[in-house]
Design an enzyme around this catalytic site. Structure first.
Site, PDB file in Angstrom:
ATOM      1  N   LYS A  38       0.874  -1.275  -0.037  1.00 31.13           N
ATOM      2  CA  LYS A  38       0.129  -0.052  -0.096  1.00 31.13           C
ATOM      3  C   LYS A  38       0.955   1.293  -0.052  1.00 31.13           C
ATOM      4  O   LYS A  38       0.374   2.173  -0.839  1.00 31.13           O
ATOM      5  CB  LYS A  38      -0.858   0.062   1.250  1.00 31.13           C
ATOM      6  CG  LYS A  38      -2.010  -1.241   1.381  1.00 31.13           C
ATOM      7  CD  LYS A  38      -2.902  -1.549  -0.068  1.00 31.13           C
ATOM      8  CE  LYS A  38      -3.871  -2.443   0.241  1.00 31.13           C
ATOM      9  NZ  LYS A  38      -3.468  -3.651   0.360  1.00 31.13           N
TER      10      LYS A  38
ATOM     11  N   GLU B 231      -3.153   7.055   7.544  1.00 31.45           N
ATOM     12  CA  GLU B 231      -4.067   7.564   6.478  1.00 31.45           C
ATOM     13  C   GLU B 231      -5.205   8.175   7.037  1.00 31.45           C
ATOM     14  O   GLU B 231      -5.943   7.995   8.016  1.00 31.45           O
ATOM     15  CB  GLU B 231      -4.553   6.445   5.560  1.00 31.45           C
ATOM     16  CG  GLU B 231      -4.938   7.071   4.248  1.00 31.45           C
ATOM     17  CD  GLU B 231      -5.145   5.887   3.386  1.00 31.45           C
ATOM     18  OE1 GLU B 231      -4.191   5.542   2.512  1.00 31.45           O
ATOM     19  OE2 GLU B 231      -6.398   5.433   3.316  1.00 31.45           O
TER      20      GLU B 231
ATOM     21  N   ARG C  10      -6.194  -7.737 -10.130  1.00 24.90           N
ATOM     22  CA  ARG C  10      -6.851  -9.169 -10.402  1.00 24.90           C
ATOM     23  C   ARG C  10      -8.194  -8.711 -10.965  1.00 24.90           C
ATOM     24  O   ARG C  10      -8.657  -7.527 -10.985  1.00 24.90           O
ATOM     25  CB  ARG C  10      -7.117 -10.033  -8.963  1.00 24.90           C
ATOM     26  CG  ARG C  10      -7.957  -9.245  -7.978  1.00 24.90           C
ATOM     27  CD  ARG C  10      -8.302  -9.847  -6.810  1.00 24.90           C
ATOM     28  NE  ARG C  10      -8.530  -9.227  -5.720  1.00 24.90           N
ATOM     29  CZ  ARG C  10      -9.827  -8.562  -5.516  1.00 24.90           C
ATOM     30  NH1 ARG C  10     -10.590  -8.876  -6.354  1.00 24.90           N
ATOM     31  NH2 ARG C  10      -9.943  -8.070  -4.362  1.00 24.90           N
TER      32      ARG C  10
END
Length: 465
Positions: A124, A208, A300
């Site tokens: 991330k 975050e 994906r």
């Protein structure tokens, strides 16, 4: 081999997955004239994907750790059956860079991005750095990993509370804690690292800033091995419970053409910077002012890829396979057309009245809806027993209309026709939502369903017919 720009003739694909996505991939392969191999655990011996594939091979016991997550068993199954490619689907090993690398080293074409791209975008903090490098707005937060509590407190004070503490290796809504004060941060920082170590074998976390009342919007992208990239519009995934999506739609009711172009360009710039080839999804948060922030990349095919297919008329799984064998994208951005409005409703084996508790068991009756503008992706049938070991999905109901209102009308009709007995399902929840004024007026944020649950609204309104 993965990452090369030469054509690779894929003749037999092993699907390293189960359920509806395995059935979906088998169908795409057969449409392309490609042979398929299904793998299954002992609990899935009578599963639909086993019956639909050209060959099937048992890879272990029911728990995923002893079957679908067992890399050695999957590689052995490919060798035994002569498969020359592996499609990972979603979940399980689909975003495992080590698995992609092992496939490559064994001469198997991994139908997905390279191991290097998965590793980059699966981290991330590195993914955020990639987004910053192409001038895409990112959520304010730490520059990278935060390993020290004192440093974490300084960062948190700088951004202000509430603040997310997120596992670097997290995903699917897992590995996230919210701190609302300094004292809260001290407690949750240590807990977050411990949870990340247990869940992902990686204790690293980053911080975050929490965006208040956001919407969750994601962009479907494709890149090939010849440096061509396109985006296929956005999907609104704001209706979710504990960060697990329940309803998705495209286009987003809150995204205008100008914002759509900005989101799409940012998404393409990010995956191009990562040298990404295959289907991918770039996820964003949209705040109350209409500003957007990069969140993460899913490397994906997504559960909700279906609505992008119906909106654009493009078979996303076939595109994955064609890219994996080295073909150029046959479409340019100017060729992509968005027609109508499409919605997906996840029909899960869960009890909405009991806080969406899992409801595995025997499907005594299973009668899916049909008719115009309705698509059902499923691996279930009457008499099938839904095992308790895996995802609770029964089916995906996809409906289309010329407008959002028309799509909702088609959904109401389809849900009335959808008959399931023997277990609880989310059908009553979706029926309730299609009468909810805030949903109908798209006046909701990412926390809406959790708020309704906390207020007890859904407990009295969602009951099986």
């Amino acid at each position: 081999m993965t990452g090369q720009k030469v054509l690779s003739n894929i003749q037999k694909v092993l699907i390293a997955n189960r359920g509806e996505i395995a059935v979906r991939i088998i169908r795409a392969c057969h449409d392309l004239g490609i042979q398929t191999v299904a793998v299954y655990s002992t609990a899935d011996a009578e599963a639909m994907h086993v019956h639909h594939a050209d060959e099937a091979i048992c890879i272990g016991e029911a728990p995923a750790t002893k079957s679908y997550l067992k890399i050695a068993n999957l590689i052995a199954a490919a060798e035994i059956t002569g498969a020359d490619a592996i499609h990972p689907g979603y979940g399980f090993l689909s975003e495992n860079a080590n698995f992609a690398s092992i496939c490559d080293s064994c001469g198997l074409n991994f139908i997905g991005p390279s191991a290097q791209s998965i590793a980059l975008l699966g981290d991330k903090s590195r993914a955020k750095a990639t987004a910053r490098s192409v001038k895409c707005p990112v959520i304010p937060g730490s520059e990278g990993i935060v390993q020290d509590l004192d440093v974490g407190l300084k960062e948190a004070r700088k951004f202000g509370f509430p603040i997310f503490i997120k596992a670097v290796a997290g995903g699917g809504g897992k590995g996230i804690r919210i701190a609302y004060s300094e004292e809260d941060f001290i407690n949750k920082f240590v807990a977050a690292r411990t949870e990340a170590e247990v869940s992902f074998n990686n204790p690293e976390v980053y911080l975050e800033k929490m965006i208040i009342n956001p919407r969750h919007v994601e962009v479907q992208v494709f890149g090939d091995k010849h440096d061509n990239y396109i985006y296929l519009g956005e999907r609104d995934c704001t209706i979710q419970r504990r960060r697990q999506k329940l309803i998705e739609e495209t286009p987003s009711p809150n995204v205008n053409p100008s914002l759509r172009k900005k989101l799409g360009q940012c998404a393409v710039d990010i995956v191009r910077a990562a040298k990404y080839h295959s289907a991918g999804t770039v996820e964003f948060l949209l705040d109350e002012k209409g500003d957007f922030y990069f969140m993460e990349v899913n490397t994906r095919i997504q559960v909700e890829h279906t609505i992008s297919e119906e909106l654009t008329g493009i078979d996303l799984v076939q595109q994955q396979i064609k890219i994996a064998r080295g073909e150029k994208l046959s479409l340019k951005q100017k060729d992509i057309e968005f027609r109508g409005h499409v919605m997906e409703f996840r029909i899960n084996a869960e009890d909405p009245v009991n806080n969406f508790a899992p409801s595995p068991g025997l499907l005594e009756h299973y009668i899916p809806p049909g008719g115009p503008h309705v698509r059902v992706d499923s691996a279930c049938y009457g008499g099938y027993r839904i095992p308790p070991y895996y995802d609770s999905m029964i089916a995906k109901l996809i409906v289309k209309g010329s407008s959002r209102a028309e799509a909702i009308a088609h959904a109401q009709r389809a849900l009335r026709e959808f008959h399931i007995t023997g277990i609880h399902s989310t059908i009553p929840f979706h029926q309730y939502m299609l009468k909810d004024k805030r949903f109908l007026n798209h006046e909701y944020t990412i926390n809406y369903i959790d708020q309704l649950l906390a207020e007890g609204v859904l407990l009295s309104s969602s009951s099986n017919p």
